[in-house]
Motif scaffolding. Structure first.
Motif, PDB file in Angstrom:
ATOM      1  N   THR A  82       1.105  15.815  24.511  1.00  0.00           N
ATOM      2  CA  THR A  82       0.810  16.765  23.443  1.00  0.00           C
ATOM      3  C   THR A  82      -0.595  17.329  23.614  1.00  0.00           C
ATOM      4  OG1 THR A  82       0.038  15.018  21.941  1.00  0.00           O
ATOM      5  CG2 THR A  82       2.353  15.663  21.765  1.00  0.00           C
ATOM      6  N   SER A 120       6.574  19.704  18.429  1.00  0.00           N
ATOM      7  CA  SER A 120       5.283  19.145  18.054  1.00  0.00           C
ATOM      8  C   SER A 120       5.480  17.770  17.423  1.00  0.00           C
ATOM      9  CB  SER A 120       4.547  20.069  17.088  1.00  0.00           C
ATOM     10  OG  SER A 120       5.276  20.205  15.877  1.00  0.00           O
ATOM     11  N   ARG A 136       1.335  19.885  20.007  1.00  0.00           N
ATOM     12  CA  ARG A 136       2.483  20.568  20.619  1.00  0.00           C
ATOM     13  C   ARG A 136       2.741  20.053  22.030  1.00  0.00           C
ATOM     14  NH1 ARG A 136       5.197  23.921  18.281  1.00  0.00           N
ATOM     15  NH2 ARG A 136       5.861  25.043  20.126  1.00  0.00           N
TER      16      ARG A 136
END
Length: 147
Positions: free
Chosen positions: A63, A33, A68
């Motif tokens: 992401t 992340s 993440r």
């Protein structure tokens, strides 16, 4: 019946061809992340650039809303290989509609400091192992890395 067994054996023998990594060629899956000033950085591009071994190949992921990402095989001939990577992060916003005043490329802004986009100066690195690698969060700041 013999023809059926022969065909079944040929089919089973052919299944491994083209599936997965070639024997002796390990592949990996990397998850992690990114946060910017303590908040999840959604919609950022995360790139893994080989350090010292170009044969590892370049890999990238975007992401999600929680910051993440997941990096896996990009293509059948481009598995993520174990090794050391420089990690680059960028997130470009604005300038999406060039037909509008101030909407062209000149209006685009990268929300991440330039040091995190420079393969030679980024402080972010990852050691990728064979199989699954869960990386600790990449915590970046607008002020850049601590000196």
């Amino acid at each position: 019946m013999t023809l059926r067994r022969t065909l079944a054996a040929a089919l089973v023998a052919a299944l491994p061809v083209g599936c997965g990594s070639p024997a002796g060629s390990p592949s990996a899956e990397v998850t992690g992340s990114v946060t910017l000033d303590g908040k999840p950085l959604a919609g950022a591009e995360v790139q893994f650039v080989p350090k010292g071994n170009a044969a590892l190949g370049l890999h990238a992921a975007k992401t999600d809303a929680g910051g993440r990402f997941r990096v896996t095989r990009d293509a059948p001939n481009n598995p993520v290989k174990p090794g050391t990577y420089a990690v680059l992060v960028s997130k470009v916003s604005g300038g999406n509609d060039p037909s509008q005043p101030g909407g062209g490329m000149e209006a685009q802004k990268n929300e991440v400091p330039a040091v995190y986009q420079d393969r030679n100066h980024t402080p972010l690195t990852a050691e990728v192992r064979d199989g699954a690698t869960e990386l600790p969060p990449f915590a970046i700041t607008q002020s850049g890395p601590a000196k």
